[in-house]
Scaffold this motif. Structure first.
Motif, mmCIF file in Angstrom:
data_model
loop_
_atom_site.group_PDB
_atom_site.id
_atom_site.type_symbol
_atom_site.label_atom_id
_atom_site.label_comp_id
_atom_site.label_asym_id
_atom_site.label_seq_id
_atom_site.Cartn_x
_atom_site.Cartn_y
_atom_site.Cartn_z
ATOM 1 N N VAL A 19 31.914 37.517 20.914
ATOM 2 C CA VAL A 19 32.387 38.393 21.992
ATOM 3 C C VAL A 19 33.623 39.147 21.499
ATOM 4 O O VAL A 19 34.308 38.681 20.602
ATOM 5 C CB VAL A 19 32.733 37.485 23.213
ATOM 6 C CG1 VAL A 19 33.536 38.213 24.244
ATOM 7 C CG2 VAL A 19 31.470 36.916 23.835
ATOM 8 N N ASP A 20 33.890 40.303 22.096
ATOM 9 C CA ASP A 20 35.158 40.994 21.820
ATOM 10 C C ASP A 20 36.196 40.588 22.840
ATOM 11 O O ASP A 20 35.954 40.693 24.060
ATOM 12 C CB ASP A 20 34.986 42.517 21.961
ATOM 13 C CG ASP A 20 34.334 43.141 20.759
ATOM 14 O OD1 ASP A 20 34.691 42.772 19.630
ATOM 15 O OD2 ASP A 20 33.469 44.015 20.948
ATOM 16 N N PHE B 161 31.397 29.471 38.937
ATOM 17 C CA PHE B 161 30.314 29.841 38.030
ATOM 18 C C PHE B 161 29.432 30.909 38.661
ATOM 19 O O PHE B 161 28.432 30.605 39.281
ATOM 20 C CB PHE B 161 29.468 28.605 37.680
ATOM 21 C CG PHE B 161 30.213 27.607 36.856
ATOM 22 C CD1 PHE B 161 30.051 27.557 35.484
ATOM 23 C CD2 PHE B 161 31.096 26.730 37.448
ATOM 24 C CE1 PHE B 161 30.758 26.645 34.715
ATOM 25 C CE2 PHE B 161 31.795 25.806 36.685
ATOM 26 C CZ PHE B 161 31.632 25.767 35.323
ATOM 27 N N MET C 96 36.727 22.568 32.765
ATOM 28 C CA MET C 96 36.620 23.228 31.453
ATOM 29 C C MET C 96 36.192 22.231 30.377
ATOM 30 O O MET C 96 36.721 22.233 29.279
ATOM 31 C CB MET C 96 37.954 23.895 31.068
ATOM 32 C CG MET C 96 38.146 25.300 31.583
ATOM 33 S SD MET C 96 36.763 26.447 31.373
ATOM 34 C CE MET C 96 36.750 26.772 29.641
ATOM 35 N N HIS D 244 37.048 46.115 26.029
ATOM 36 C CA HIS D 244 36.264 44.921 26.373
ATOM 37 C C HIS D 244 37.144 43.680 26.284
ATOM 38 O O HIS D 244 37.827 43.478 25.285
ATOM 39 C CB HIS D 244 35.075 44.792 25.427
ATOM 40 C CG HIS D 244 34.043 43.842 25.941
ATOM 41 N ND1 HIS D 244 33.580 43.892 27.241
ATOM 42 C CD2 HIS D 244 33.392 42.805 25.370
ATOM 43 C CE1 HIS D 244 32.691 42.938 27.423
ATOM 44 N NE2 HIS D 244 32.563 42.256 26.308
ATOM 45 N N LEU E 259 28.621 36.252 30.745
ATOM 46 C CA LEU E 259 29.717 36.628 29.847
ATOM 47 C C LEU E 259 30.067 35.475 28.896
ATOM 48 O O LEU E 259 30.451 35.703 27.757
ATOM 49 C CB LEU E 259 30.969 36.999 30.654
ATOM 50 C CG LEU E 259 30.929 38.343 31.370
ATOM 51 C CD1 LEU E 259 32.127 38.507 32.283
ATOM 52 C CD2 LEU E 259 30.877 39.504 30.374
HETATM 53 C C1 LIG Z 1 34.375 40.487 29.147
HETATM 54 C C2 LIG Z 1 34.848 39.210 28.530
HETATM 55 C C3 LIG Z 1 35.006 39.331 27.070
HETATM 56 C C4 LIG Z 1 36.130 38.817 29.180
HETATM 57 C C5 LIG Z 1 35.840 37.881 30.268
HETATM 58 C C6 LIG Z 1 36.977 37.733 31.215
HETATM 59 C C7 LIG Z 1 36.612 36.811 32.339
HETATM 60 C C8 LIG Z 1 35.344 37.271 32.948
HETATM 61 C C9 LIG Z 1 36.613 35.380 31.784
HETATM 62 C C10 LIG Z 1 38.040 34.864 31.862
HETATM 63 C C11 LIG Z 1 37.974 33.381 32.066
HETATM 64 C C12 LIG Z 1 36.501 33.099 31.874
HETATM 65 C C13 LIG Z 1 35.937 31.830 32.359
HETATM 66 C C14 LIG Z 1 34.599 31.728 32.580
HETATM 67 C C15 LIG Z 1 33.717 32.914 32.523
HETATM 68 C C16 LIG Z 1 34.362 34.202 32.057
HETATM 69 C C17 LIG Z 1 35.813 34.293 32.461
HETATM 70 C C18 LIG Z 1 35.949 34.366 33.971
HETATM 71 C C19 LIG Z 1 33.988 30.449 32.988
HETATM 72 C C20 LIG Z 1 33.746 30.492 34.485
HETATM 73 C C21 LIG Z 1 32.679 30.227 32.240
HETATM 74 C C22 LIG Z 1 32.055 28.900 32.593
HETATM 75 C C23 LIG Z 1 33.009 27.765 32.448
HETATM 76 O O1 LIG Z 1 32.725 26.761 31.903
HETATM 77 C C24 LIG Z 1 34.329 27.980 33.062
HETATM 78 C C25 LIG Z 1 34.912 29.280 32.588
HETATM 79 C C26 LIG Z 1 36.291 29.538 33.125
HETATM 80 C C27 LIG Z 1 36.878 30.701 32.455
#
Ligand SMILES: CC(C)CCC[C@@H](C)[C@H]1CC[C@H]2C3=C(CC[C@]12C)[C@@]1(C)CCC(=O)C[C@@H]1CC3
Ligand SMILES: NC(=O)C1=CN([C@@H]2O[C@H](COP(=O)(O)OP(=O)(O)OC[C@H]3O[C@@H](n4cnc5c(N)ncnc54)[C@H](OP(=O)(O)O)[C@@H]3O)[C@@H](O)[C@H]2O)C=CC1
Length: 345
Positions: free
Chosen positions: A207-208, A296, A196, A173, A303
């Motif tokens: 979260v992990d 988004f 951000m 994860h 997540l």
């Molecule tokens: C499964 C999770 C523990 C790991 C998640 C990995 C990616 C899905 C994430 C990496 C960067 C993250 C991110 C956001 C959501 C989750 C990620 C894509 C946002 C889009 C969340 C909302 C925000 O404010 C911007 C974030 C950018 C980074």
């Protein structure tokens, strides 16, 4: 009757070995004295002692060639979740995995270790200390996860002690670490676009995030403990850092480590989720005309705003798993590996 000579247990193949996790796995296997074949749709590096086979895992003939004399196969290939291509996920993760299983069986491979995902039980609502007994998500959060569920079922159901074909699935994860093309690059890109600044929800959701070398360790332990009389046969295992962290603390530590500001302002979870859903619908409707990729997405908001951390007690019990690298060290090593993503560079 001719006796079939079994290939050495240290001859393995990594399907998806050119990818982020795959490459770390290949490097560790070499260090441990394995002979490694990589099968991937692309070749992203060269390493002495590694035989590369470039091909699509949906091509059985190409796989049969690559799996000659191999006794252990790691399957960690998948289209990237961000591709959001339903037909491709179905073709590679489901139909392709069926072909991987057939090719392994035809080549007399003894062990197949699948990289699944802890998300196979995630439906977008809180999971705290989730165990492997949780049912598969009835409403998976996206097409990628939907096909990861089917893929895991196929691999675990194929386990057959009588035929000498043993299978196990690893569910990592939130993998992070050097050379990851997704997590840190997406984060930095979002920060550079000035998006951000916000914390979704109250910021307390745990979260992990799992350092890539720990995920590799879990895979190799699983392969080495997978025997006809072991409890691993046909089972799934969570592999995590065993240190759940606040999602927004993790993001902030990476951002600040790279010279960016940590997010500060809170937005209500339901509001952001609603907007993300709306944007997703609009993008879907406009898809025949124009391809929009919103930052988004509902999946990303879920997540970022819910608890999702998992117990790795089963891996500790059955294969003696302990994460070798702490979260703190993992973050430091990750940040140091992205000098080009630092603010101002
Ligand atoms: C499964 C999770 C523990 C790991 C998640 C990995 C990616 C899905 C994430 C990496 C960067 C993250 C991110 C956001 C959501 C989750 C990620 C894509 C946002 C889009 C969340 C909302 C925000 O404010 C911007 C974030 C950018 C980074
Ligand atoms: N990263 C994470 O946080 C998590 C990942 N996982 C799982 O771990 C595994 C590895 O992920 P990760 O290393 O991040 O992903 P990557 O995209 O970095 O690696 C996957 C590799 O598989 C290749 N590939 C894709 N389609 C095919 C195909 N048809 N035939 C052969 N090779 C193919 C990819 O090539 P190309 O890049 O050209 O598509 C890539 O080289 C995946 O199964 C993923 O589902 C599970 C939980 C979390």
């Amino acid at each position: 009757m001719a006796t079939r000579i079994r290939p050495s247990s240290k001859r393995c193949a990594v399907i998806g070995g050119s990818g982020f996790l795959g490459r770390h796995l290949v490097e560790k296997l070499l260090e441990k004295g394995y002979t490694v074949t990589v099968f991937d749709i692309r070749q992203s590096y060269e390493l002495p002692g590694v035989a590369f086979h470039v091909g699509d895992l949906c091509d059985k003939q190409a796989l049969l060639t690559a799996l000659q004399d191999v006794s252990l196969v790691f399957h960690c290939a998948s289209p990237a979740p961000a591709s959001d291509d339903r037909a491709l996920f179905q073709k590679v993760n489901v139909d392709g995995t069926r072909i991987v299983i057939q090719a392994c069986q035809e080549r007399g491979v003894q062990k197949l270790v699948l990289t699944s995902s802890a998300s196979v039980v995630f439906e977008g609502t809180d999971i705290k200390d989730g165990k492997e007994e949780l049912p598969y998500a009835k409403k998976p959060i996206d097409y990628y996860t939907e096909t990861k569920i089917q893929q895991e079922k196929l691999v675990l159901e194929a386990c057959d002690k009588d035929k000498g074909f043993l299978t196990v699935a690893i569910r990592p994860h939130g993998i992070f670490g050097p050379q990851d093309p997704q997590l840190v690059p997406i984060l930095v890109d979002t920060a550079r676009r000035g998006k951000m600044k916000f914390i979704i929800g109250d910021g307390s959701n745990l979260v992990d995030f799992t350092f890539v070398e720990n995920v590799v360790h879990g895979h190799i332990l699983a392969a080495e403990h997978l025997k006809p009389d072991s409890p691993l046969c046909g089972k799934a295992y969570h592999i995590t850092n065993d240190e759940p962290v606040r999602f927004w603390d993790f993001m902030s530590q990476v951002l600040v480590g790279l010279g960016y500001d940590a997010p500060r302002y809170h937005l209500p979870y339901q509001l952001v989720y609603g907007i993300a859903l709306l944007l997703w619908l609009v993008a879907l409707l406009l898809r025949p005309l124009v391809r929009i990729k919103p930052t988004f997405t509902p999946m990303r908001v879920a997540l970022a705003g819910t608890h999702h951390y998992y117990s790795c007690a089963r891996a500790k019990e059955d294969m003696g798993y302990r994460p070798p690298v702490s979260l703190k060290e993992g973050i430091t090593r990750t940040v140091e590996s992205y000098p080009h993503l630092r603010k101002g560079v």
